[in-house]
Motif scaffolding. Sequence first.
Motif, PDB file in Angstrom:
ATOM      1  N   LEU A  52       6.089  -5.425   3.509  1.00 33.20           N
ATOM      2  CA  LEU A  52       4.794  -5.720   2.896  1.00 33.20           C
ATOM      3  C   LEU A  52       3.895  -6.482   3.865  1.00 33.20           C
ATOM      4  CD1 LEU A  52       3.197  -5.372   0.294  1.00 33.20           C
ATOM      5  CD2 LEU A  52       4.103  -7.567  -0.489  1.00 33.20           C
ATOM      6  N   ILE A  53       4.471  -7.366   4.683  1.00 34.01           N
ATOM      7  CA  ILE A  53       3.688  -8.103   5.679  1.00 34.01           C
ATOM      8  C   ILE A  53       3.057  -7.137   6.679  1.00 34.01           C
ATOM      9  CG2 ILE A  53       3.837  -9.749   7.591  1.00 34.01           C
ATOM     10  CD1 ILE A  53       6.054 -11.194   6.038  1.00 34.01           C
ATOM     11  N   VAL A  54       3.861  -6.206   7.160  1.00 34.43           N
ATOM     12  CA  VAL A  54       3.358  -5.206   8.116  1.00 34.43           C
ATOM     13  C   VAL A  54       2.324  -4.310   7.443  1.00 34.43           C
ATOM     14  CG1 VAL A  54       3.996  -3.257   9.589  1.00 34.43           C
ATOM     15  CG2 VAL A  54       5.525  -5.238   9.409  1.00 34.43           C
ATOM     16  N   SER A  74      10.469   5.098  -1.311  1.00 36.30           N
ATOM     17  CA  SER A  74       9.774   4.084  -0.517  1.00 36.30           C
ATOM     18  C   SER A  74       8.358   3.877  -1.042  1.00 36.30           C
ATOM     19  CB  SER A  74       9.722   4.507   0.954  1.00 36.30           C
ATOM     20  OG  SER A  74      11.014   4.739   1.453  1.00 36.30           O
ATOM     21  N   ARG A  75       7.715   4.971  -1.433  1.00 33.94           N
ATOM     22  CA  ARG A  75       6.368   4.885  -1.999  1.00 33.94           C
ATOM     23  C   ARG A  75       6.388   4.094  -3.309  1.00 33.94           C
ATOM     24  NH1 ARG A  75       5.612   9.990  -2.647  1.00 33.94           N
ATOM     25  NH2 ARG A  75       4.794  10.452  -0.586  1.00 33.94           N
ATOM     26  N   ASN A  80       5.281  -0.854  -6.598  1.00 29.48           N
ATOM     27  CA  ASN A  80       5.809  -1.895  -7.497  1.00 29.48           C
ATOM     28  C   ASN A  80       5.378  -3.298  -7.077  1.00 29.48           C
ATOM     29  OD1 ASN A  80       7.099  -0.014  -9.094  1.00 29.48           O
ATOM     30  ND2 ASN A  80       9.069  -0.232  -8.072  1.00 29.48           N
ATOM     31  N   VAL A  81       5.053  -3.498  -5.794  1.00 28.25           N
ATOM     32  CA  VAL A  81       4.717  -4.848  -5.328  1.00 28.25           C
ATOM     33  C   VAL A  81       3.213  -5.018  -5.076  1.00 28.25           C
ATOM     34  CG1 VAL A  81       6.994  -5.255  -4.331  1.00 28.25           C
ATOM     35  CG2 VAL A  81       5.215  -4.233  -2.915  1.00 28.25           C
ATOM     36  N   LEU A  82       2.476  -3.905  -5.002  1.00 27.73           N
ATOM     37  CA  LEU A  82       1.034  -4.007  -4.787  1.00 27.73           C
ATOM     38  C   LEU A  82       0.297  -4.204  -6.116  1.00 27.73           C
ATOM     39  CD1 LEU A  82       0.377  -1.119  -2.202  1.00 27.73           C
ATOM     40  CD2 LEU A  82       0.542  -3.580  -1.745  1.00 27.73           C
ATOM     41  N   LEU A 106       4.900   8.804 -10.211  1.00 25.23           N
ATOM     42  CA  LEU A 106       3.806   7.888 -10.543  1.00 25.23           C
ATOM     43  C   LEU A 106       3.761   7.622 -12.038  1.00 25.23           C
ATOM     44  CD1 LEU A 106       0.791   9.208  -8.413  1.00 25.23           C
ATOM     45  CD2 LEU A 106       2.169   7.177  -7.976  1.00 25.23           C
ATOM     46  N   SER A 107       3.346   6.424 -12.403  1.00 24.22           N
ATOM     47  CA  SER A 107       3.135   6.128 -13.819  1.00 24.22           C
ATOM     48  C   SER A 107       1.906   6.895 -14.296  1.00 24.22           C
ATOM     49  CB  SER A 107       2.931   4.626 -14.023  1.00 24.22           C
ATOM     50  OG  SER A 107       1.771   4.177 -13.332  1.00 24.22           O
TER      51      SER A 107
END
Length: 448
Positions: A52-54, A74-75, A80-82, A106-107
């Motif tokens: 996420l940092i990168v 991976s997507r 989930n974190v964005l 996707l939801s």
Amino acid sequence: MTLDILSDYIEKLEQHLAEELSLDLLIGELAEQLQPEQIAILLEAFPIKSRLIVWELLPSDCQKDVFLEMKNESRQMLLNVLSDDACYLLLDKLDASSLLDFTDDLSDRFVEYAVAQMTAKQREHFKAAQDYKDDEVGHWQTFNAKQIPQQIKVSAAKKLCSKSLPQLTETVYVTDSQSKLVGEIAINRLLSLDDDALLVDVINHDIQFLQASSDMDEAAEIVIMSGKSALPIVDDNGRLMGRLDLFSAFKHQEEERDNQLMQSAGLVEEEDLFASVWLSSKNRAIWLGINLITAFLASWFIGLFEATLQQVVALAVLMPVVASMGGISGSQTLTLIIRGLALGQITDANKKAIINKELKVGAINGILWALVIGIITYFWFESPMLSFTICIAILGNIIVASLSGVWVPWVLNKLNIDPALSGSVILTTVTDIFGFIAFLGCGTLFLL
């Protein structure tokens, strides 16, 4: 050379992250040097926190291209974190083909947003593709087939073809007033024809095409063997819908081979190298359970000869269970690591993180299946000490197998030996020897 460059960037990023150095220049450099697909592979080499940092430092236009190239799991980890706003930016103005690649993951709110942001034409394409099953070529077609009407002259056709053409376009398709495919003509031949000739008189009417309802595996093979850069796709009424080009055909076959490789080891088709420990454990536990059934079946057959064995009959009957559980657990890790090595995702810098993750996965599955096997053993032989003995052996063997699944291909790769060819043989030997020593050793200690 590409893998060396990718591994080099992973090493540099790991060093910068560990030493808390500025990443701006390095990430700007890799964004210019690497293709989106390569950056997607690079990101998958990091745990989600570092990933996420990168990701946050990548240029916004680069983020969207990389997002489209990621594997589904991976997507999903990224989504989930964005924040929702950040996710919406990634889904803005997608074309139908891009969205179809990951709609199922996707939801509903994200799918609805992405569809709403499409042009009217792309929404129409998306709806048309959704009418086909995901194993049919109509679901995966591209809607960029260059088509021209049959009633025009060659001069008009040349003007239409002078505009931008899709990649891998060597042929244009000719349709009637109802959009039915009636012929095709190679662009280089079209340019050599007299301008006043009627297009319908010079086109090739003997066309090789695909039905939209055709099996995608078979369609990809047909395109590859056709000798053409793409083949047109028609619906049941003969209307031209789109095409399947060589790039899409080869990409589909490559994904299918990768999926088969992963499934053969009981892994999810697109399991991320740093998927959560619980998710990885759950994915692999299913196949460990299936393997357990076959292992007990083998033990049952050995048990048919119980009368010929002496005091250690129970140990002999259960030995295949210990060996096979270690073998399947190790092969799961082995397959994941071999793929990571092949993609250049695994280096000295992230090796420790991978070992820690696999150790946790091995411990969770080891405890789970040690308890299951211990309970079955207790009811089968009515011996608490035998049950305890096999619990210890199973737990130890699955943990050792998980660690061996990392170390065996790693060492073989360092020795320039192909781990895909020899890794499973060495891994099976390691797990069998450890499993038998642990089981028989504990049996000697606790039962005799």
